[in-house]
Scaffold this motif. Structure first.
Motif, mmCIF file in Angstrom:
data_model
loop_
_atom_site.group_PDB
_atom_site.id
_atom_site.type_symbol
_atom_site.label_atom_id
_atom_site.label_comp_id
_atom_site.label_asym_id
_atom_site.label_seq_id
_atom_site.Cartn_x
_atom_site.Cartn_y
_atom_site.Cartn_z
ATOM 1 N N GLU A 73 -1.614 0.047 3.119
ATOM 2 C CA GLU A 73 -0.676 0.038 1.659
ATOM 3 C C GLU A 73 0.250 -0.973 2.002
ATOM 4 O OE1 GLU A 73 2.186 2.452 -1.136
ATOM 5 O OE2 GLU A 73 1.406 3.202 0.529
ATOM 6 N N PHE A 74 0.491 -1.819 0.892
ATOM 7 C CA PHE A 74 1.315 -2.752 0.817
ATOM 8 C C PHE A 74 2.250 -2.624 -0.784
ATOM 9 C CE2 PHE A 74 -1.083 -4.793 4.004
ATOM 10 C CZ PHE A 74 -0.269 -5.003 4.929
ATOM 11 N N THR A 75 3.505 -3.253 -1.008
ATOM 12 C CA THR A 75 4.287 -3.165 -1.915
ATOM 13 C C THR A 75 3.923 -4.432 -2.822
ATOM 14 O OG1 THR A 75 5.905 -4.501 -0.917
ATOM 15 C CG2 THR A 75 6.269 -1.856 -0.954
ATOM 16 N N HIS A 76 3.493 -5.422 -2.148
ATOM 17 C CA HIS A 76 2.965 -6.815 -2.913
ATOM 18 C C HIS A 76 1.805 -7.396 -2.583
ATOM 19 C CE1 HIS A 76 7.417 -6.645 -3.012
ATOM 20 N NE2 HIS A 76 7.309 -7.400 -4.155
ATOM 21 N N LEU A 77 1.223 -8.436 -3.781
ATOM 22 C CA LEU A 77 -0.054 -8.865 -3.233
ATOM 23 C C LEU A 77 0.359 -10.414 -3.257
ATOM 24 C CD1 LEU A 77 -3.204 -8.503 -3.515
ATOM 25 C CD2 LEU A 77 -3.055 -9.079 -5.877
ATOM 26 N N ASN A 78 0.444 -10.553 -1.934
ATOM 27 C CA ASN A 78 0.908 -12.025 -1.573
ATOM 28 C C ASN A 78 0.410 -12.610 -0.238
ATOM 29 O OD1 ASN A 78 2.705 -10.912 0.179
ATOM 30 N ND2 ASN A 78 4.418 -11.090 -1.330
ATOM 31 N N THR A 79 0.555 -13.732 0.021
ATOM 32 C CA THR A 79 0.142 -14.277 1.379
ATOM 33 C C THR A 79 0.805 -13.835 2.639
ATOM 34 O OG1 THR A 79 -0.210 -16.387 0.363
ATOM 35 C CG2 THR A 79 0.157 -16.513 2.737
ATOM 36 N N ASP A 80 2.092 -13.316 2.498
ATOM 37 C CA ASP A 80 2.673 -12.410 3.388
ATOM 38 C C ASP A 80 2.030 -11.283 3.872
ATOM 39 O OD1 ASP A 80 4.504 -14.782 3.810
ATOM 40 O OD2 ASP A 80 5.911 -13.911 2.291
ATOM 41 N N CYS A 81 1.887 -10.460 2.903
ATOM 42 C CA CYS A 81 1.332 -9.322 3.014
ATOM 43 C C CYS A 81 -0.219 -9.353 3.466
ATOM 44 C CB CYS A 81 1.287 -8.332 1.716
ATOM 45 S SG CYS A 81 2.832 -7.721 1.272
#
Length: 190
Positions: A73-81
């Motif tokens: 699970e992550f808080t965002h949908l981006n390259t870092d995650c």
């Protein structure tokens, strides 16, 4: 061809296996997911609904052949995650070379993305999510969550954790193992 790439380009020692996974992300939030309910013909289903727009993102990979999976699970949908997720997947399957099918999301192809040494990213054709079997896993999870009303993200996370724990490798394999994929993998020698 894939074995050649693993040996030549990745300097694969042959300790582990070359494995094919399907990967994707999904957003799950507090807004109620509606769905079918048993009612009299012509009567629309009625249920309590909430319109909170807080959400969380689940990243996942599944192996159609065996049903083995990894979710995070992550808080965002981006390259870092996505970078963190690839690193976690790489650590989970250290001895194996993973070919992972993804869609054409911009963060999957970001220039600053550093793909771990034991992962090969394979991109599916644009605008065809149906070609990625993990989409059916997300649909299955969302069907299990229909009409639930968690009060906050923590309750939602707990419900999702319970649903993921119920998913066995046999269930995931039955959802994701398509004959076309299994036939292609057997021809490739995987």
């Amino acid at each position: 061809m894939l074995v050649w790439v693993a040996h030549s380009v990745l300097s694969w020692s042959g300790r582990g296996k070359i494995r094919f996974f399907c990967g994707d992300e999904t957003r799950l939030g507090l807004k109620t997911l509606g769905g079918r309910r048993i009612t009299t013909r012509g009567i629309k289903p009625i249920g309590q609904v909430q319109w909170q727009f807080e959400a969380t993102y689940f990243y996942g990979v599944v192996e159609p052949q065996t049903g083995e999976s990894f979710f995070y699970e992550f808080t965002h949908l981006n390259t870092d995650c996505f970078q963190v997720f690839l690193n976690l997947v790489s650590q989970q399957f250290t001895d194996d070379v993973l070919i992972i099918q993804f869609d054409n999301g911009a963060f999957h192809k970001a220039k600053r993305l550093q793909v771990p040494h034991n992962i090969i990213l394979m991109f599916q054709p644009p605008h065809c999510p149906e070609s990625n079997p993990i989409e059916q896993v997300w649909q299955y999870l969302k069907r299990q969550m229909r009409w639930t009303l968690p009060n906050n993200l923590e309750q939602l996370r707990q419900l999702l954790k319970e649903q993921l724990e119920k998913l066995t490798t046999e269930m995931i394999a039955s959802i994701t193992s398509r004959q076309s994929i299994l036939a292609a993998l057997s021809v490739a020698g995987l």
